[in-house]
Design an enzyme around this catalytic site. Structure first.
Site, PDB file in Angstrom:
ATOM      1  N   LYS A  60       0.820  -1.219   0.000  1.00 16.36           N
ATOM      2  CA  LYS A  60       0.000   0.000   0.000  1.00 16.36           C
ATOM      3  C   LYS A  60       0.854   1.269   0.000  1.00 16.36           C
ATOM      4  O   LYS A  60       0.327   2.368  -0.069  1.00 16.36           O
ATOM      5  CB  LYS A  60      -0.899   0.028   1.252  1.00 16.36           C
ATOM      6  CG  LYS A  60      -1.906  -1.097   1.304  1.00 16.36           C
ATOM      7  CD  LYS A  60      -3.118  -0.760   0.447  1.00 16.36           C
ATOM      8  CE  LYS A  60      -4.125  -1.898   0.462  1.00 16.36           C
ATOM      9  NZ  LYS A  60      -5.000  -1.874  -0.685  1.00 16.36           N
ATOM     10  N   ARG A  61       2.160   1.089   0.122  1.00 12.28           N
ATOM     11  CA  ARG A  61       3.023   2.266   0.219  1.00 12.28           C
ATOM     12  C   ARG A  61       3.676   2.557  -1.121  1.00 12.28           C
ATOM     13  O   ARG A  61       4.326   1.697  -1.702  1.00 12.28           O
ATOM     14  CB  ARG A  61       4.127   2.017   1.250  1.00 12.28           C
ATOM     15  CG  ARG A  61       3.686   2.255   2.665  1.00 12.28           C
ATOM     16  CD  ARG A  61       4.839   2.079   3.609  1.00 12.28           C
ATOM     17  NE  ARG A  61       6.071   2.702   3.124  1.00 12.28           N
ATOM     18  CZ  ARG A  61       7.212   2.667   3.790  1.00 12.28           C
ATOM     19  NH1 ARG A  61       7.293   2.038   4.935  1.00 12.28           N
ATOM     20  NH2 ARG A  61       8.282   3.249   3.304  1.00 12.28           N
TER      21      ARG A  61
END
Ligand code: GLU
Length: 294
Positions: free
Chosen positions: A264-265
């Site tokens: 998600k980063r």
């Protein structure tokens, strides 16, 4: 004495989409699949999931080969590239369509969101493979044959959705074996009527991945827990298309020190960044496995 037949060594795979550089989360998944094969004398396959022509780039595919080789992995050749097999996905769609299990969906994302809001249903993000969005509320399933014909005749773009309720009615209850969770009862309705052919691509993740695992003889699918929900629909597709059901092992997702999922980063450390920082493959492997196993 009853002797149980020896389990053949597993065939595992890593199936990345070439939409960016591999980060430590991908490395963990690749090493997980590779080790599951290697430890049991099996085979490890690499598959390039590149049906989404708008997001996939040849340079990312080249980087996948370079990064995995740098990590010390080796895989069976030739590598299957999904974009070269669209006719096989189309043939599978035709088989489902001939049984009345698909319907055209003309909805835009905005229309789906509006219908969900109107019906007062909490939008629930099905999210398998990131692209699914909320559970489809079945708007186009309810169209009459005449309405469908009219819309098709006007050339409105459409996706093809699986009528999951009808499909499950045909197959009856289904299970799969998961190394982490034991026997799992499939609940395909929890994902609603998923898209099997997208408006812009005559296939979808669910269809391509299920068919390919069968065609490539994959017997153990290892992948992150974020794809656990998708397996409900893959199990249904296997039953509908007469495909083999592999064993599954959904592994935990690796996170950074603050607990955020790497996937998600946007700034998750890539294998390339480790390489340019002078890390050795051995250090990278230890970093990945320590983060994942810890
Ligand atoms: N191509 C998928 C992804 O990159 C993974 C497919 C799978 O493991 O089933 O998220």
């Amino acid at each position: 004495m009853l002797v149980s037949p020896a389990m053949p060594p597993p065939v595992t795979r890593f199936a990345p989409s070439p939409t960016g550089r591999l980060h430590l989360g991908h490395a963990y998944s690749a090493l997980f699949a590779w080790r599951a094969a290697e430890d049991a004398g099996g085979r490890f396959i690499l598959r390039i999931e590149d049906i989404d022509a708008t997001r996939c780039r040849p340079e990312f595919e080249t980087a996948i080969y370079d990064d995995l080789a740098w990590l010390g992995l080796h895989w069976d050749k030739p590598v299957r590239r999904q974009s070269e097999h669209m006719a096989e996905y189309a043939a599978a769609l035709d088989r489902l369509a001939a049984r009345g299990l698909l319907y055209p969906c003309f909805c835009t994302r905005a229309e789906i969101r509006a219908e969900i809001a109107r019906a007062g249903v909490a939008p629930h993000d099905a999210g398998p493979n990131g692209a699914e969005g909320p559970i489809y509320p079945g708007i186009c399933r309810a169209l009459s044959p005449a309405e469908r014909e009219t819309r098709l005749a006007t050339g409105t773009p459409y996706a093809l959705r699986l009528d999951a309720g009808k499909a499950l009615g045909e197959t009856g209850p289904l299970d799969w074996q998961d190394r982490e969770r034991g026997t799992v009862r499939a609940d395909p309705l929890s994902l609603g009527d998923v898209v099997l052919a997208r408006k812009e691509t005559p296939a979808s993740y669910h269809l391509a991945v299920t068919l390919d695992d069968h065609l490539q003889g994959v017997t153990l699918v290892t992948r992150g827990d974020d794809l656990f929900a998708a397996t409900h629909i893959h199990r249904l597709l296997q039953a509908l298309l007469g495909l083999a059901t592999p064993e599954y092992h959904h592994h935990r997702l690796i996170r950074d020190a603050a607990g955020a999922r790497l996937a998600k980063r946007a700034d998750a450390p890539t294998l390339e960044s480790l390489r340019t920082a002078g890390r050795t493959p051995a250090v990278a492997r230890r970093l990945v496995l320590d983060t994942g196993d810890g």
